[in-house]
Design a protein around this motif. Structure first.
Motif, PDB file in Angstrom:
ATOM      1  N   THR A 114     -42.449  78.004 -67.635  1.00  0.00           N
ATOM      2  CA  THR A 114     -43.998  78.534 -67.379  1.00  0.00           C
ATOM      3  C   THR A 114     -44.705  77.416 -68.032  1.00  0.00           C
ATOM      4  O   THR A 114     -44.583  76.988 -69.529  1.00  0.00           O
ATOM      5  N   LYS A 174     -45.367  77.796 -62.531  1.00  0.00           N
ATOM      6  CA  LYS A 174     -44.196  78.597 -62.462  1.00  0.00           C
ATOM      7  C   LYS A 174     -43.315  78.128 -61.507  1.00  0.00           C
ATOM      8  O   LYS A 174     -43.242  78.604 -60.289  1.00  0.00           O
ATOM      9  N   TYR A 194     -41.453  83.411 -58.003  1.00  0.00           N
ATOM     10  CA  TYR A 194     -42.909  82.936 -57.864  1.00  0.00           C
ATOM     11  C   TYR A 194     -43.642  83.664 -56.851  1.00  0.00           C
ATOM     12  O   TYR A 194     -44.803  83.666 -56.533  1.00  0.00           O
ATOM     13  N   GLY A 209     -43.572  76.398 -56.452  1.00  0.00           N
ATOM     14  CA  GLY A 209     -43.711  77.327 -57.498  1.00  0.00           C
ATOM     15  C   GLY A 209     -45.133  78.072 -57.291  1.00  0.00           C
ATOM     16  O   GLY A 209     -45.659  77.516 -56.375  1.00  0.00           O
ATOM     17  N   SER A 210     -45.608  78.860 -58.179  1.00  0.00           N
ATOM     18  CA  SER A 210     -46.955  79.395 -58.002  1.00  0.00           C
ATOM     19  C   SER A 210     -47.829  78.584 -58.910  1.00  0.00           C
ATOM     20  O   SER A 210     -47.123  78.250 -60.039  1.00  0.00           O
TER      21      SER A 210
END
Length: 257
Positions: A54, A71, A87, A118-119
């Protein structure tokens, strides 16, 4: 209970100095989503104490740089009870919150970042000494906390720790860390039980009822069986008409904060 949640400690620079955030964001959700989608991403540091990779990142777009949480899928640790791509559940949580009109999940989008897809979620600048157990002591926070509670019941959140409730410096309380939501099997784990037995007000009850027909946007992020289970939870909750209790005392996450 008053200690800061350790996973919200900001990363430090190579010389040990705590990093400063680019900005405090309080713009409308639509503007935040545009920035998260289109801005250039640069990593400031890795968030300590996170089980998965993260990163605190800076988003540069148009005018003011913005802080966000990135993430990447490739940084996720495999789980036996959730498929890879946690994610995607972070994004589904944001989409559900917006569709219900609750706005309790920070703007979250899918992006290709420095470590792959990812997010990317808007960073919530908050007083990190505050968390659910301190916030619930003040009645003025109960509206936001009830909405987060109802969201978790519908989304089947398995990890609503106290430190996952952040009181933003611009006012609203947000729920973060929704990667372990939306399982088709009932897995609810949450610290939010103070409203057990309270009937839903009209606004909450109506919104919960609409979730029995899941928003179309969720189909991009969740499996059909997960969408069906979400609809069943929402339908049951709407018929039940009130916040449930944890009579057995077993549906709590660990650690609590």
């Amino acid at each position: 209970m008053n200690e800061p949640a350790p996973h919200h400690v900001l990363p430090r620079s190579d010389d040990g100095e705590q990093l400063e955030l680019p900005v405090i964001w309080d713009a409308p959700t639509t503007a935040a989503v545009e920035v998260l989608h289109q801005g250039d991403i640069s990593i400031l540091g890795r968030m300590p104490y996170s089980s998965n990779a993260t990163f605190l990142v800076r988003i540069d777009h148009a005018t003011t740089p913005t802080a966000a949480i990135y993430k990447p899928e490739r940084g996720e640790r495999p789980l036996w009870d959730f498929p890879s791509g946690l994610y995607r559940r972070e994004i589904a949580a944001f989409e559900l919150s917006e569709a219900l009109g609750w706005h309790v999940i920070p703007p979250t989008v899918e992006r290709e970042g420095p470590y792959g897809v990812g997010s990317v979620q808007l960073f919530i600048d908050a007083n990190f000494e505050e968390h659910y157990f301190t916030l619930v002591a003040e009645d003025r926070h109960h509206g936001d906390l009830r909405r987060i509670c109802a969201f978790d019941l519908i989304a089947n959140n398995t990890d609503r720790k106290s430190g996952h409730c952040l009181a933003s410096r611009w006012g609203p309380i947000y729920g973060i860390d929704q990667g372990l939501c939306f399982a088709s099997d009932f897995k609810l784990r949450t610290v939010i039980w103070d409203f057990g037995g309270e009937p839903f007000d009209d606004e909450l009850g109506t919104a919960i009822g609409t979730a029995a027909d899941p928003p179309a946007a969720l189909a991009q992020w969740l499996r059909p069986d997960e969408l069906s289970a979400l609809a069943e939870r929402a339908e049951w909750l709407a018929e039940f008409g009130k916040f449930p209790d944890d009579d057995g005392g077993r549906r709590w996450p660990w650690p609590l904060v």
